[in-house]
Design an enzyme around this catalytic site. Structure first.
Site, PDB file in Angstrom:
ATOM      1  N   LYS A   1      -2.177  -1.795  16.219  1.00  0.00           N
ATOM      2  CA  LYS A   1      -3.042  -0.958  15.372  1.00  0.00           C
ATOM      3  C   LYS A   1      -3.912  -0.041  16.241  1.00  0.00           C
ATOM      4  O   LYS A   1      -4.256   1.067  15.841  1.00  0.00           O
ATOM      5  CB  LYS A   1      -3.893  -1.836  14.440  1.00  0.00           C
ATOM      6  CG  LYS A   1      -3.081  -2.598  13.406  1.00  0.00           C
ATOM      7  CD  LYS A   1      -2.512  -1.708  12.308  1.00  0.00           C
ATOM      8  CE  LYS A   1      -1.048  -1.540  12.275  1.00  0.00           C
ATOM      9  NZ  LYS A   1      -0.538  -0.620  11.256  1.00  0.00           N
TER      10      LYS A   1
ATOM     11  N   TYR B   1      -0.600  -7.784  16.878  1.00  0.00           N
ATOM     12  CA  TYR B   1      -0.874  -6.896  15.723  1.00  0.00           C
ATOM     13  C   TYR B   1      -2.058  -5.969  16.031  1.00  0.00           C
ATOM     14  O   TYR B   1      -1.974  -4.753  15.838  1.00  0.00           O
ATOM     15  CB  TYR B   1      -1.152  -7.742  14.476  1.00  0.00           C
ATOM     16  CG  TYR B   1      -1.521  -6.909  13.263  1.00  0.00           C
ATOM     17  CD1 TYR B   1      -0.582  -6.102  12.615  1.00  0.00           C
ATOM     18  CD2 TYR B   1      -2.822  -6.918  12.754  1.00  0.00           C
ATOM     19  CE1 TYR B   1      -0.928  -5.330  11.506  1.00  0.00           C
ATOM     20  CE2 TYR B   1      -3.170  -6.159  11.637  1.00  0.00           C
ATOM     21  CZ  TYR B   1      -2.220  -5.359  11.021  1.00  0.00           C
ATOM     22  OH  TYR B   1      -2.570  -4.592   9.921  1.00  0.00           O
TER      23      TYR B   1
ATOM     24  N   ILE C   1       0.835  -1.205   0.000  1.00  0.00           N
ATOM     25  CA  ILE C   1       0.000   0.000   0.000  1.00  0.00           C
ATOM     26  C   ILE C   1       0.873   1.259   0.000  1.00  0.00           C
ATOM     27  O   ILE C   1       0.543   2.256  -0.649  1.00  0.00           O
ATOM     28  CB  ILE C   1      -0.930  -0.029   1.234  1.00  0.00           C
ATOM     29  CG1 ILE C   1      -1.804  -1.291   1.194  1.00  0.00           C
ATOM     30  CG2 ILE C   1      -1.800   1.213   1.301  1.00  0.00           C
ATOM     31  CD1 ILE C   1      -2.296  -1.756   2.546  1.00  0.00           C
TER      32      ILE C   1
ATOM     33  N   SER D   1      -5.790  -0.062  11.234  1.00  0.00           N
ATOM     34  CA  SER D   1      -6.524  -1.151  10.576  1.00  0.00           C
ATOM     35  C   SER D   1      -7.902  -1.232  11.211  1.00  0.00           C
ATOM     36  O   SER D   1      -8.094  -0.857  12.378  1.00  0.00           O
ATOM     37  CB  SER D   1      -5.780  -2.464  10.809  1.00  0.00           C
ATOM     38  OG  SER D   1      -6.615  -3.561  10.495  1.00  0.00           O
TER      39      SER D   1
HETATM   40  N1  LIG Z   1      -2.848  -5.559   3.754  1.00  0.00           N
HETATM   41  C1  LIG Z   1      -3.950  -5.373   4.483  1.00  0.00           C
HETATM   42  O1  LIG Z   1      -4.990  -6.030   4.291  1.00  0.00           O
HETATM   43  C2  LIG Z   1      -3.968  -4.306   5.572  1.00  0.00           C
HETATM   44  C3  LIG Z   1      -5.155  -4.118   6.269  1.00  0.00           C
HETATM   45  C4  LIG Z   1      -5.208  -3.140   7.284  1.00  0.00           C
HETATM   46  C5  LIG Z   1      -4.088  -2.379   7.552  1.00  0.00           C
HETATM   47  N2  LIG Z   1      -2.946  -2.575   6.854  1.00  0.00           N
HETATM   48  C6  LIG Z   1      -1.800  -1.723   7.204  1.00  0.00           C
HETATM   49  O2  LIG Z   1      -1.276  -1.119   6.034  1.00  0.00           O
HETATM   50  C7  LIG Z   1       0.129  -0.893   6.206  1.00  0.00           C
HETATM   51  C8  LIG Z   1       0.889  -1.401   4.991  1.00  0.00           C
HETATM   52  O3  LIG Z   1       0.631  -2.799   4.875  1.00  0.00           O
HETATM   53  P1  LIG Z   1       0.881  -3.626   3.507  1.00  0.00           P
HETATM   54  O4  LIG Z   1      -0.269  -4.564   3.399  1.00  0.00           O
HETATM   55  O5  LIG Z   1       1.221  -2.715   2.390  1.00  0.00           O
HETATM   56  O6  LIG Z   1       2.167  -4.484   3.944  1.00  0.00           O
HETATM   57  P2  LIG Z   1       3.377  -5.084   3.084  1.00  0.00           P
HETATM   58  O7  LIG Z   1       3.024  -5.243   1.645  1.00  0.00           O
HETATM   59  O8  LIG Z   1       3.820  -6.288   3.850  1.00  0.00           O
HETATM   60  O9  LIG Z   1       4.485  -3.931   3.189  1.00  0.00           O
HETATM   61  C9  LIG Z   1       5.009  -3.593   4.450  1.00  0.00           C
HETATM   62  C10 LIG Z   1       6.050  -2.515   4.278  1.00  0.00           C
HETATM   63  O10 LIG Z   1       6.577  -2.225   5.586  1.00  0.00           O
HETATM   64  C11 LIG Z   1       8.000  -2.325   5.526  1.00  0.00           C
HETATM   65  N3  LIG Z   1       8.571  -2.756   6.795  1.00  0.00           N
HETATM   66  C12 LIG Z   1       8.439  -3.942   7.408  1.00  0.00           C
HETATM   67  N4  LIG Z   1       9.190  -3.978   8.523  1.00  0.00           N
HETATM   68  C13 LIG Z   1       9.821  -2.783   8.608  1.00  0.00           C
HETATM   69  C14 LIG Z   1      10.748  -2.219   9.508  1.00  0.00           C
HETATM   70  N5  LIG Z   1      11.221  -2.891  10.566  1.00  0.00           N
HETATM   71  N6  LIG Z   1      11.193  -0.948   9.283  1.00  0.00           N
HETATM   72  C15 LIG Z   1      10.746  -0.243   8.211  1.00  0.00           C
HETATM   73  N7  LIG Z   1       9.876  -0.729   7.317  1.00  0.00           N
HETATM   74  C16 LIG Z   1       9.424  -1.999   7.507  1.00  0.00           C
HETATM   75  C17 LIG Z   1       8.276  -3.338   4.424  1.00  0.00           C
HETATM   76  O11 LIG Z   1       9.624  -3.194   3.962  1.00  0.00           O
HETATM   77  P3  LIG Z   1      10.392  -4.470   3.283  1.00  0.00           P
HETATM   78  O12 LIG Z   1       9.761  -4.635   1.949  1.00  0.00           O
HETATM   79  O13 LIG Z   1      11.801  -4.054   3.179  1.00  0.00           O
HETATM   80  O14 LIG Z   1      10.157  -5.617   4.206  1.00  0.00           O
HETATM   81  C18 LIG Z   1       7.213  -2.947   3.405  1.00  0.00           C
HETATM   82  O15 LIG Z   1       7.669  -1.861   2.624  1.00  0.00           O
HETATM   83  C19 LIG Z   1       0.522  -1.579   7.518  1.00  0.00           C
HETATM   84  O16 LIG Z   1       0.597  -0.600   8.543  1.00  0.00           O
HETATM   85  C20 LIG Z   1      -0.643  -2.520   7.798  1.00  0.00           C
HETATM   86  O17 LIG Z   1      -0.831  -2.741   9.187  1.00  0.00           O
HETATM   87  C21 LIG Z   1      -2.848  -3.523   5.860  1.00  0.00           C
END
Ligand SMILES: NC(=O)c1ccc[n+]([C@@H]2O[C@H](COP(=O)([O-])OP(=O)(O)OC[C@H]3O[C@@H](n4cnc5c(N)ncnc54)[C@H](OP(=O)(O)O)[C@@H]3O)[C@@H](O)[C@H]2O)c1
Length: 334
Positions: free
Chosen positions: A199, A195, A45, A170
């Site tokens: 959130k 988690y 995202i 979330s």
């Molecule tokens: N996907 C869903 O359904 C969903 C739903 C509700 C909320 N969210 C929220 O949306 C946000 C983005 O989620 P996403 O689904 O896009 O996740 P994602 O595709 O897994 O991407 C996560 C990102 O966070 C980075 N990251 C992980 N550990 C880190 C660290 N220690 N320091 C700095 N960066 C770090 C990752 O970097 P690397 O690539 O280098 O690991 C990646 O760029 C999160 O806050 C999540 O809680 C997601």
């Protein structure tokens, strides 16, 4: 910003406007001359949000743990968006020691003026793990690292007329608990609870920051957003972790409901650019169960707006990070 409102937490029903679905990214407007940092934006995202912001003319910094991934993500945006201004910086948010240097690098890249910080990076459902500072990993990355980064970037944020911080939470924050004494060292560990709790902490931090800025008469606005249910590596690992990948029909049905990262970034984009927002507001998708749909103001759980819990989390975060927030005097409203 409507003065006088942001000192009061908007409350669970806040200015909830369900059904206000007439928003599209075109309404983000012209962001030329504005600077933004999006954490966790090498993929998912965050990467989609960087592209939206760059399309609207903002100069965006990608922040992620691996500098090589950040550079590759920046190149990819430049290939898709003509004249995109995108840079990258490396920082592992679980390593508090890396944050001051990353903030300094970012401050240099944006020439000391930062309009927008989107605290988006996230991890989910990890087995019990601790950061180098001894904090539970979901709390460390999803909340504490962002708290410290925000504190270190405050001088650059406050150097712009209308700075904004967007914290990405979330819909699952509804399942989070406030356990104010030891959120960083939970005695009983359940990876999904960790988690959910982190959130919930994102929303409490949003209220804490909003109140902090308001009582000091600072123009900074702290807003929260959530993306719904999204097809990213975090999203699919979530389905795997709860065993849904074994239930083919349910999984198929859920996959028809979740949306792509580009659309999932809309609530974040709206929170980042909507001109008339009040600190502490919360945007999310307006469809059923907030899984998808155009961004609207959504409701937060009552405990996500609890002033005492927000204050306790703020104090604990200051202790654990070594107080990165400058001690500006509070105004008479406190
Ligand atoms: N996907 C869903 O359904 C969903 C739903 C509700 C909320 N969210 C929220 O949306 C946000 C983005 O989620 P996403 O689904 O896009 O996740 P994602 O595709 O897994 O991407 C996560 C990102 O966070 C980075 N990251 C992980 N550990 C880190 C660290 N220690 N320091 C700095 N960066 C770090 C990752 O970097 P690397 O690539 O280098 O690991 C990646 O760029 C999160 O806050 C999540 O809680 C997601």
């Amino acid at each position: 910003m409507s003065e006088g409102r942001s000192a009061d937490l908007p409350g669970p029903w806040g200015r909830w406007r369900a059904g206000n679905t007439g928003w599209s990214p075109a309404q983000a407007g012209d962001l030329s001359g504005r600077t933004a940092v999006v954490t966790g934006s090498s993929r998912g995202i965050g990467a989609a949000l960087v592209e939206h912001l760059a399309r609207h003319g903002a100069h965006v910094i990608i922040l992620c743990p691996s500098e090589a991934h950040g550079r590759a993500a920046a190149r990819a945006v430049r290939q898709r968006v003509t004249a995109a201004q995108v840079d990258s910086a490396g920082c592992d948010l679980s390593q508090l020691g890396q944050i001051p240097e990353a903030a300094e690098r970012i401050t240099g890249l944006v020439a000391g003026r930062l309009d927008l910080l989107v605290n988006n990076a996230g991890v989910a459902a990890l087995p019990r793990t601790y950061s180098a500072a001894g904090c539970e990993m979901h709390f460390a990355v999803n909340h504490l690292g962002h708290f410290a980064l925000t504190g270190h970037l405050l001088p650059a944020l406050l150097n712009t007329p209308q700075p904004r911080v967007v914290n990405v939470s979330s819909v699952l924050h509804w399942l989070g608990r406030c356990h104010p004494l030891r959120p960083h060292r939970p005695r009983i560990y359940q990876r999904w609870m960790a988690y959910f709790d982190s959130k919930l902490a994102n929303l409490l931090f949003t209220h804490g920051l909003s109140t902090w800025a308001h009582t000091r008469h600072l123009p900074l606005r702290a807003i929260a957003a959530h993306p719904g249910l999204v097809n990213t590596s975090l999203g699919s690992s979530a389905l795997h972790a709860v065993g849904l990948h074994r239930q083919a029909r349910l999984l198929e049905w859920m996959q028809t409901r979740w949306h792509c990262p580009s659309q999932a970034a809309w609530p974040l984009l709206r929170a980042a650019t909507e001109p008339h927002v009040t600190g502490g507001e919360f945007f999310g998708p307006g469809g059923r169960w907030e899984w998808s749909g155009p961004p609207v103001l959504v409701r937060a759980a009552r405990r996500a707006c609890a002033r005492r819990a927000a204050e306790r989390l703020w104090q604990l975060s200051q202790q654990l990070t070594g107080c990165p927030f400058p001690s500006l005097p509070a105004g008479p409203g406190k």
